[in-house]
Scaffold this active site. Structure first.
Site, PDB file in Angstrom:
ATOM      1  N   ASP A   2       0.808  -1.190   0.060  1.00  0.00           N
ATOM      2  CA  ASP A   2       0.282  -0.082  -0.062  1.00  0.00           C
ATOM      3  C   ASP A   2       0.884   1.205   0.001  1.00  0.00           C
ATOM      4  O   ASP A   2       0.539   2.312  -0.574  1.00  0.00           O
ATOM      5  CB  ASP A   2      -1.026  -0.009   1.153  1.00  0.00           C
ATOM      6  CG  ASP A   2      -0.225  -0.359   2.525  1.00  0.00           C
ATOM      7  OD1 ASP A   2       0.840  -0.545   2.628  1.00  0.00           O
ATOM      8  OD2 ASP A   2      -1.037  -0.178   3.604  1.00  0.00           O
ATOM      9  N   CYS A   3       1.926   1.234   0.713  1.00  0.00           N
ATOM     10  CA  CYS A   3       2.944   2.600   0.540  1.00  0.00           C
ATOM     11  C   CYS A   3       3.547   2.552  -0.621  1.00  0.00           C
ATOM     12  O   CYS A   3       3.581   3.700  -1.216  1.00  0.00           O
ATOM     13  CB  CYS A   3       3.991   2.126   1.494  1.00  0.00           C
ATOM     14  SG  CYS A   3       3.379   2.223   3.465  1.00  0.00           S
TER      15      CYS A   3
END
Length: 758
Positions: free
Chosen positions: A484-485
């Site tokens: 997700d980052c």
């Protein structure tokens, strides 16, 4: 006064960086800093938190904010806006509130381009580090008098009214955290009846009323065994020999979730060595204070599966307990005697080989604070004067955070995560011409934080996944990729690539974007969902072997709605801007990811959130992702159900508010009194906006916007409310920057996608 330092490392031989310490946050106490007025402001913030600590339990993270606002001489010049009853919200008033909050957040940016913040709230993070430094004899070297004073402040501020401490600042009291915080106070110099408001006596009473420290959960048994307050024979076995088995076996550590695996490596070394710190007078006192019978009379093997009911969230079938017992009986007596002790020595060397590899590849930050304390202690046990331990000491400061509630230990920092979300919120405001320098610095931070290489050497043999092209949760030095980052970092780079370079700086070269896409694609599972750190390839039944009683789904990697949604959003935009790169693979990834989101939707229309509280958080992610993938309210049943869920739970004041209890209970639970939380209100607003609510009925959006506008403070900040971050079902994390980022983002989308269009 305490001062926050940014991107500073030092010239010592035991600390190094891959990008000149960009993103590093360290605190320093300067006894001469600050005017009388500034010091009084700090003391007032501390007093206010203390007096309100049972009403708002997370800190406002005010100390560094005060420092930055003073240094930048920030003054809010735009008048505050209020919407009275029955008044229609105009674009002028909404955009004024938006601009005030954008200017305030911009003033909080650090010189290297990121937004600092604590990432904490967990009350079993700080005691292990204190214990480790106490055992190694470095407590007073690393922690000055001011450090120790602030740690104790934090402990006192978060003691519950019943005398115990919870897993996190909003939790009910548990044996694990109460025992560890009691020991922490005693190590830091408090007597058995010492501490603010009789903290030690009240904590000890809570412990003894529930059968004593023998009922502590597994993680606590490990730390008490190290201290000599408990005995290793009463813990579940953590044999290092698993590391020398063939890696294709289903129970091999290579199959474990990265956090669980790295914890195992350090713990197995301490367990295999049966390391116990010197039994000092303090340890003997703690035995008497925390145990209900003499230490020498306890049947430790019978204590192995004891666990206080307050700690027991993830219960184990009795057959699993028998498995632990059988494993201990059949292995431990033999592995500690000749000739099989030779096998143990080999296993211990292998454990430390992996431990050192992980340390080196994270620049001794390690995966997180739990791993940090255990790994550092293992290095000291192996060689008290060795360089490995000294390198660990140099990175202790990376975990320390100071706020008005005291000094706490972070999970490991959320610099990249907060900044990538903050940048998207600021870009959504359409104020680029007014905050160009802020955007340029943020862009530079994101570019400099991307991981440039895979882990060193033959990383596959060390059970590591690729990392080149990824973004971590915190900073480049940390080194651990996250889907997700990476997706949010990629999204920022793609958005910046469409803007004038004279405003936001040079765009990222395509190959680095391709590397990021490669990371995302590599983390998709067969069911279409995306895992977080590594591919989710292990057998689900391994979760039955979870030794932790207070956390769930920690043995193997899993897929997550939030990670999957972030991936969809970024890949859709990447495919639009770079249509010739791995087109079919990317489209297949998006299609399968959408299928996953639709398949895991709850019957009430929500999605369960793993990393935030909880159903509102994940429903926002899912609705935005489905809309980005081309779905609409008219043609997608999942969107219609998600919208119905959000509309059904809107509070009377126009906002949304969800209790952290939703996470462990796995059912939507509103905040007490049906009150609203501004961060969760922003999430719900954005989910509804992307699901087309404005063209059907904008009234729910107007009501929510009114609440956010009227809640803004005089300086452009928003009030700190309940905790909104989460992990592993039963524990919460505090993200103070959320109270600025998400109201800005929601107001920006409200102004541009609701007021200007309908």
């Amino acid at each position: 006064m305490w001062r926050l330092k940014i991107a500073q490392g030092g010239n010592g031989p035991y600390i190094y960086s891959t990008n000149e310490y960009v993103g590093r946050q360290t605190w320093e106490f300067d006894p001469d800093a600050g005017t009388l007025e500034e010091r009084a402001e700090v003391e007032q913030a501390r007093l206010h938190f203390h007096n309100s600590r049972f009403k708002v339990k997370p800190s406002g993270d005010l100390l560094w904010r005060m420092q930055f606002l003073r240094e930048k001489n920030f003054k809010q010049t735009i008048p505050r806006v209020k919407i009275v009853d029955e008044e229609e919200i105009t674009h002028e008033k909404a955009s004024a509130t938006l601009r005030r909050s954008v200017y305030f957040l911009s003033a909080l940016q650090a010189r290297d381009g990121h937004w600092p913040a604590e990432n904490s709230g967990v009350l079993f993070f700080h005691p292990p580090l204190v214990i480790c430094l106490f055992i190694t004899g470095h407590l007073n070297i690393v922690f000055s008098t001011e450090h120790r004073k602030e740690i104790l402040r934090y402990v006192y501020n978060h003691q519950n009214e019943d005398g115990g401490w919870g897993l996190h600042v909003e939790s009910h009291s548990t044996m694990l955290t109460t025992v560890l915080n009691y020991i922490c106070m005693r190590i830091l110099g408090e007597g058995p009846d010492g501490g603010e408001n009789n903290a030690c006596a009240r904590g000890r009473k809570w412990i003894l009323d529930r059968g004593g420290a023998i009922n502590i959960s597994f993680l606590g048994k490990i730390w008490l065994s190290v201290l000599g307050i408990y005995d290793w024979s009463g813990t579940k076995p953590v044999p290092p020999e698993l590391l020398i088995l063939p890696s294709f076996l289903p129970m091999h550590p290579a199959k474990l979730w990265c956090y669980f695996r790295t914890l195992y490596m350090a713990t197995s070394y301490l367990y295999g060595r049966r390391f116990v710190a010197p039994i000092t007078p303090l340890i003997r006192q703690l035995r008497e204070e925390l145990l209900t019978q003499p230490y020498g009379n306890i049947s430790w093997k019978k204590a192995r599966h004891l666990c206080a009911k307050e700690d027991l969230y993830y219960s184990h079938p009795s057959v699993i307990d028998l498995l632990w017992d059988g494993f201990y009986i059949l292995t431990e007596p033999f592995l500690n005697r000749w000739p099989l002790n030779k096998l143990r020595e080999k296993a211990l060397k292998t454990a430390m080989k992996h431990n050192h590899y992980e340390d080196e590849n994270s620049r001794y930050i390690t995966l997180g604070s739990g791993e940090k304390a255990l790994s550092m202690l293992a290095c000291w046990v192996e060689d008290p004067n060795g360089e490995y331990f000294k390198k660990h000491l140099a990175r202790v400061q990376d975990y320390i955070w100071v706020a008005e509630d005291g000094m706490k230990i972070q999970s490991f920092g959320s610099q990249l995560w907060d900044t990538s979300l903050g940048i998207q919120a600021l870009l959504a405001s359409n104020l680029a011409n007014e905050i160009g320098l802020v955007l340029m610095k943020g862009h530079d931070f994101i570019k400099r934080s991307q991981v440039k290489d895979d882990p060193s050497g033959d990383f596959h043999s060390m059970y590591r996944h690729i990392s080149k092209g990824s973004w971590t949760f915190s900073e480049q030095d940390h080194g651990w990729q996250l889907s997700d980052c990476t997706a949010e970092g990629l999204m920022c780079c793609l958005l910046f690539s469409q803007m004038p370079q004279e405003i936001v700086g040079e765009k990222v070269e395509p190959q680095r974007l391709y590397d990021a896409v490669n990371i995302i694609l590599s983390l998709q599972s067969e069911n279409g969902g995306l895992s977080a750190w590594e591919p989710a390839i292990s057998a689900k039944w391994l979760e039955l072997l979870n030794p932790f009683e207070f956390l769930e789904d920690i043995v193997i990697e899993h897929e997550y709605v939030e990670c999957t949604s972030s991936a969809i959003k970024s890949l859709v935009l990447f495919k639009e801007l770079y249509p010739g790169h791995r087109t079919e693979e990317i489209q297949d990834c998006i299609t399968n990811a959408v299928r996953y989101l639709e398949s895991v939707q709850m019957t009430d229309g929500s999605w369960y959130g793993e990393w935030g509280v909880c159903f509102i958080y994940s429903t926002w992610f899912a609705l935005v992702a489905l809309e980005a993938a081309g779905k609409s309210y008219e043609d997608c049943a999942a969107i219609r159900k998600g919208v119905a869920f959000l509309l059904q739970i809107q509070s009377p004041d126009g906002g949304w508010g969800e209790s952290h209890l939703s996470c462990p209970r796995k059912i939507y639970t509103p905040l007490e009194g049906n009150r609203s939380n501004l961060v969760q209100t922003a999430w719900a607003m954005m989910g509804l906006i992307h699901a087309g609510q404005a063209k059907r009925d904008p009234i729910p959006l107007h009501r929510a916007a009114k609440l956010i506008i009227n809640s803004q403070m005089e300086n452009g900040d928003f009030p700190q409310q309940e905790i909104t971050g989460a992990f592993k079902k039963n524990c919460m994390l505090h993200y103070p920057n959320y109270r600025n980022i998400f109201p800005i983002w929601a107001l920006a989308e409200y102004c541009n996608l609701v007021l200007l269009k309908f």
